[in-house]
Design a protein around this motif. Sequence first.
Motif, PDB file in Angstrom:
ATOM      1  N   MET A   1       0.831  -1.196   0.000  1.00 40.43           N
ATOM      2  CA  MET A   1       0.000   0.000   0.000  1.00 40.43           C
ATOM      3  C   MET A   1       0.868   1.248   0.000  1.00 40.43           C
ATOM      4  N   LEU A   2       0.415   2.254  -0.732  1.00 42.69           N
ATOM      5  CA  LEU A   2       0.988   3.590  -0.665  1.00 42.69           C
ATOM      6  C   LEU A   2       0.004   4.486   0.075  1.00 42.69           C
ATOM      7  N   PHE A   3       0.496   5.275   1.002  1.00 40.69           N
ATOM      8  CA  PHE A   3      -0.343   6.213   1.732  1.00 40.69           C
ATOM      9  C   PHE A   3      -0.038   7.644   1.301  1.00 40.69           C
ATOM     10  N   VAL A   4      -1.097   8.442   1.189  1.00 35.23           N
ATOM     11  CA  VAL A   4      -0.967   9.870   0.939  1.00 35.23           C
ATOM     12  C   VAL A   4      -1.280  10.600   2.241  1.00 35.23           C
ATOM     13  N   ARG A   5      -0.455  11.566   2.579  1.00 43.26           N
ATOM     14  CA  ARG A   5      -0.555  12.268   3.864  1.00 43.26           C
ATOM     15  C   ARG A   5      -1.953  12.863   4.080  1.00 43.26           C
ATOM     16  N   ASN A   6      -2.419  12.727   5.311  1.00 44.22           N
ATOM     17  CA  ASN A   6      -3.675  13.313   5.763  1.00 44.22           C
ATOM     18  C   ASN A   6      -3.318  14.344   6.840  1.00 44.22           C
ATOM     19  N   PRO A   7      -3.435  15.638   6.557  1.00 45.75           N
ATOM     20  CA  PRO A   7      -2.897  16.643   7.490  1.00 45.75           C
ATOM     21  C   PRO A   7      -3.585  16.691   8.845  1.00 45.75           C
ATOM     22  N   THR A   8      -4.850  16.303   8.916  1.00 45.53           N
ATOM     23  CA  THR A   8      -5.569  16.340  10.190  1.00 45.53           C
ATOM     24  C   THR A   8      -5.697  14.969  10.834  1.00 45.53           C
ATOM     25  N   GLY A   9      -5.536  13.912  10.042  1.00 44.09           N
ATOM     26  CA  GLY A   9      -5.743  12.559  10.546  1.00 44.09           C
ATOM     27  C   GLY A   9      -7.200  12.145  10.563  1.00 44.09           C
ATOM     28  N   VAL A  10      -8.117  13.049  10.211  1.00 46.77           N
ATOM     29  CA  VAL A  10      -9.549  12.732  10.231  1.00 46.77           C
ATOM     30  C   VAL A  10      -9.901  11.868   9.025  1.00 46.77           C
ATOM     31  N   SER A  11     -10.662  10.802   9.271  1.00 48.92           N
ATOM     32  CA  SER A  11     -11.149   9.944   8.192  1.00 48.92           C
ATOM     33  C   SER A  11     -12.501   9.379   8.601  1.00 48.92           C
ATOM     34  N   HIS A  12     -13.213   8.793   7.621  1.00 46.49           N
ATOM     35  CA  HIS A  12     -14.575   8.310   7.862  1.00 46.49           C
ATOM     36  C   HIS A  12     -15.458   9.450   8.374  1.00 46.49           C
ATOM     37  N   ALA A  13     -15.222  10.636   7.880  1.00 42.79           N
ATOM     38  CA  ALA A  13     -15.979  11.821   8.286  1.00 42.79           C
ATOM     39  C   ALA A  13     -15.879  12.855   7.170  1.00 42.79           C
ATOM     40  N   PRO A  14     -16.831  13.788   7.106  1.00 42.20           N
ATOM     41  CA  PRO A  14     -16.801  14.786   6.033  1.00 42.20           C
ATOM     42  C   PRO A  14     -15.525  15.611   5.992  1.00 42.20           C
ATOM     43  N   GLU A  15     -14.852  15.772   7.144  1.00 41.53           N
ATOM     44  CA  GLU A  15     -13.661  16.615   7.204  1.00 41.53           C
ATOM     45  C   GLU A  15     -12.398  15.938   6.672  1.00 41.53           C
ATOM     46  N   GLU A  16     -12.497  14.694   6.254  1.00 41.12           N
ATOM     47  CA  GLU A  16     -11.347  13.983   5.682  1.00 41.12           C
ATOM     48  C   GLU A  16     -10.733  14.815   4.549  1.00 41.12           C
ATOM     49  N   TYR A  17      -9.388  14.853   4.491  1.00 36.63           N
ATOM     50  CA  TYR A  17      -8.772  15.760   3.517  1.00 36.63           C
ATOM     51  C   TYR A  17      -7.347  15.318   3.184  1.00 36.63           C
ATOM     52  N   ALA A  18      -6.951  15.638   1.975  1.00 36.06           N
ATOM     53  CA  ALA A  18      -5.553  15.535   1.563  1.00 36.06           C
ATOM     54  C   ALA A  18      -5.267  16.728   0.672  1.00 36.06           C
ATOM     55  N   GLU A  19      -4.113  17.351   0.856  1.00 39.55           N
ATOM     56  CA  GLU A  19      -3.754  18.517   0.052  1.00 39.55           C
ATOM     57  C   GLU A  19      -3.600  18.121  -1.423  1.00 39.55           C
ATOM     58  N   PRO A  20      -4.017  19.007  -2.345  1.00 42.17           N
ATOM     59  CA  PRO A  20      -3.864  18.698  -3.774  1.00 42.17           C
ATOM     60  C   PRO A  20      -2.434  18.328  -4.159  1.00 42.17           C
ATOM     61  N   ASP A  21      -1.449  19.047  -3.625  1.00 38.83           N
ATOM     62  CA  ASP A  21      -0.057  18.735  -3.957  1.00 38.83           C
ATOM     63  C   ASP A  21       0.329  17.339  -3.469  1.00 38.83           C
ATOM     64  N   ASP A  22      -0.185  16.930  -2.304  1.00 39.68           N
ATOM     65  CA  ASP A  22       0.101  15.591  -1.800  1.00 39.68           C
ATOM     66  C   ASP A  22      -0.589  14.531  -2.651  1.00 39.68           C
ATOM     67  N   CYS A  23      -1.795  14.834  -3.105  1.00 40.97           N
ATOM     68  CA  CYS A  23      -2.497  13.887  -3.993  1.00 40.97           C
ATOM     69  C   CYS A  23      -1.700  13.667  -5.277  1.00 40.97           C
ATOM     70  N   GLU A  24      -1.176  14.748  -5.833  1.00 35.36           N
ATOM     71  CA  GLU A  24      -0.399  14.604  -7.070  1.00 35.36           C
ATOM     72  C   GLU A  24       0.941  13.926  -6.807  1.00 35.36           C
ATOM     73  N   ALA A  25       1.492  14.122  -5.604  1.00 36.74           N
ATOM     74  CA  ALA A  25       2.698  13.370  -5.237  1.00 36.74           C
ATOM     75  C   ALA A  25       2.381  11.883  -5.163  1.00 36.74           C
ATOM     76  N   GLY A  26       1.174  11.571  -4.697  1.00 37.52           N
ATOM     77  CA  GLY A  26       0.752  10.174  -4.667  1.00 37.52           C
ATOM     78  C   GLY A  26       0.630   9.591  -6.063  1.00 37.52           C
ATOM     79  N   VAL A  27       0.074  10.352  -6.988  1.00 38.73           N
ATOM     80  CA  VAL A  27      -0.023   9.900  -8.379  1.00 38.73           C
ATOM     81  C   VAL A  27       1.367   9.636  -8.946  1.00 38.73           C
ATOM     82  N   ALA A  28       2.288  10.572  -8.715  1.00 38.45           N
ATOM     83  CA  ALA A  28       3.658  10.402  -9.218  1.00 38.45           C
ATOM     84  C   ALA A  28       4.304   9.159  -8.617  1.00 38.45           C
ATOM     85  N   ALA A  29       4.096   8.932  -7.317  1.00 38.67           N
ATOM     86  CA  ALA A  29       4.661   7.746  -6.676  1.00 38.67           C
ATOM     87  C   ALA A  29       4.046   6.476  -7.232  1.00 38.67           C
TER      88      ALA A  29
END
Length: 394
Positions: free
Chosen positions: A356-384
């Motif tokens: 598995m590859l993980f993309v950083r979650n700046p708040t750690g919140v998941s399974h909730a509406p506030e779940e988030y990943a920065e666009p730049d981190d998402c694109e870093a995930g794509v590149a990886a």
Amino acid sequence: MTATGLLAAIADVGADRTRGGYSRHGFDRVELELREWFIAEARRRGLDVETDRNGNIWAWWGKPGPDAVITGSHLDSVPGGGAFDGPLGVVSALAAVDVLRAKGFVPRKPLAVVVFVEEEGGRFGVPCLGSRLITGAIDPDRARSLVDPDGISLADAIRAAGADPSTLGPDEEALTRIGCFVELHVEQGRGLTVPVGVASSILAHGRWRFTFTGEGNHAGATLMQDRRDPMVPAASLVLAARKAAVGGARATVGRIMPVPGGTNVIASEVNVWLDARAADDATTKSVVAEIQALARQAAAEEGCGVRVTQESYGDTVVFDEVLRDDLSTVLGGVPALPTGAGHDAGILASRVPTAMLFVRNPTGVSHAPEEYAEPDDCEAGVAALATTLEHLTS
């Protein structure tokens, strides 16, 4: 298109106006719309699409065959879930294909993007249902008989979607084609301090249903000393879970269903669902045993009965160390970290090499509406992921 652009394309699909976030569940109208969206996106990229006997969708770059490299994730969500859990892995896989195509890369091995069905178990109660069916981790007859909160069985839901539930079950043909599976996912905690990391392991975890039975009666006419109220031991279970989860274990009650559910009615039955997780099998089962003992004691004190049903369970998963270390090196020495969340990669790990590859979650919140990943981190995930797929298929 970028991963964030693809996520934006489905941003209105399944938005939950009551809970916030998204409610997307296996074989419901919303999830079927997302499946059609994925099929269209895959075909737009010239990928060959097939749906397997269990409802999982495979989009192939190259002729399907042995030693294939598979990536992907899921499109369903928990009730009121975030935008990234599952879909980020799917859109990142499509975007990674775009990156590789743009540079003129042609894989030497078959490569596929997969969408697994009902990973969250938000409708039928069993998580990772699509991967469990493929690997034989759930009996197909049991799967067909699973029912959602409205009483609709999985079999009927599949029929309503135009498919045949009689085909559900282990799929050795699909498994023998998989050389390895790499799932990209938003990290569901605050353990990752750089944009991308790899997973080392998954905690042992499961779900248990506690059914407390008592006597339904009138809320105003029944004296307190005359009651056999199953909500009382149900409430004790919530506190027992908090008490038992120590030393890194986690125990959660996220769903309670009283019957009949009236404000001025003493319930005749209360169903409580427990999620328990810990670093190893023995600790997880010990935590659940302690909670069960406290729940039985509380039920007896209230003159109620209790029945406990294990709905799902998975032992600790340690991802393939050779594959994990290979990917970490290829990606420049990114860190490896454990996760407390379950994934299809964890189910498949019993049969094929997975990572598995993980993309950083700046708040750690998941399974909730506030779940988030920065666009730049998402694109870093794509590149990886693109780097990973190029490496594994060369």
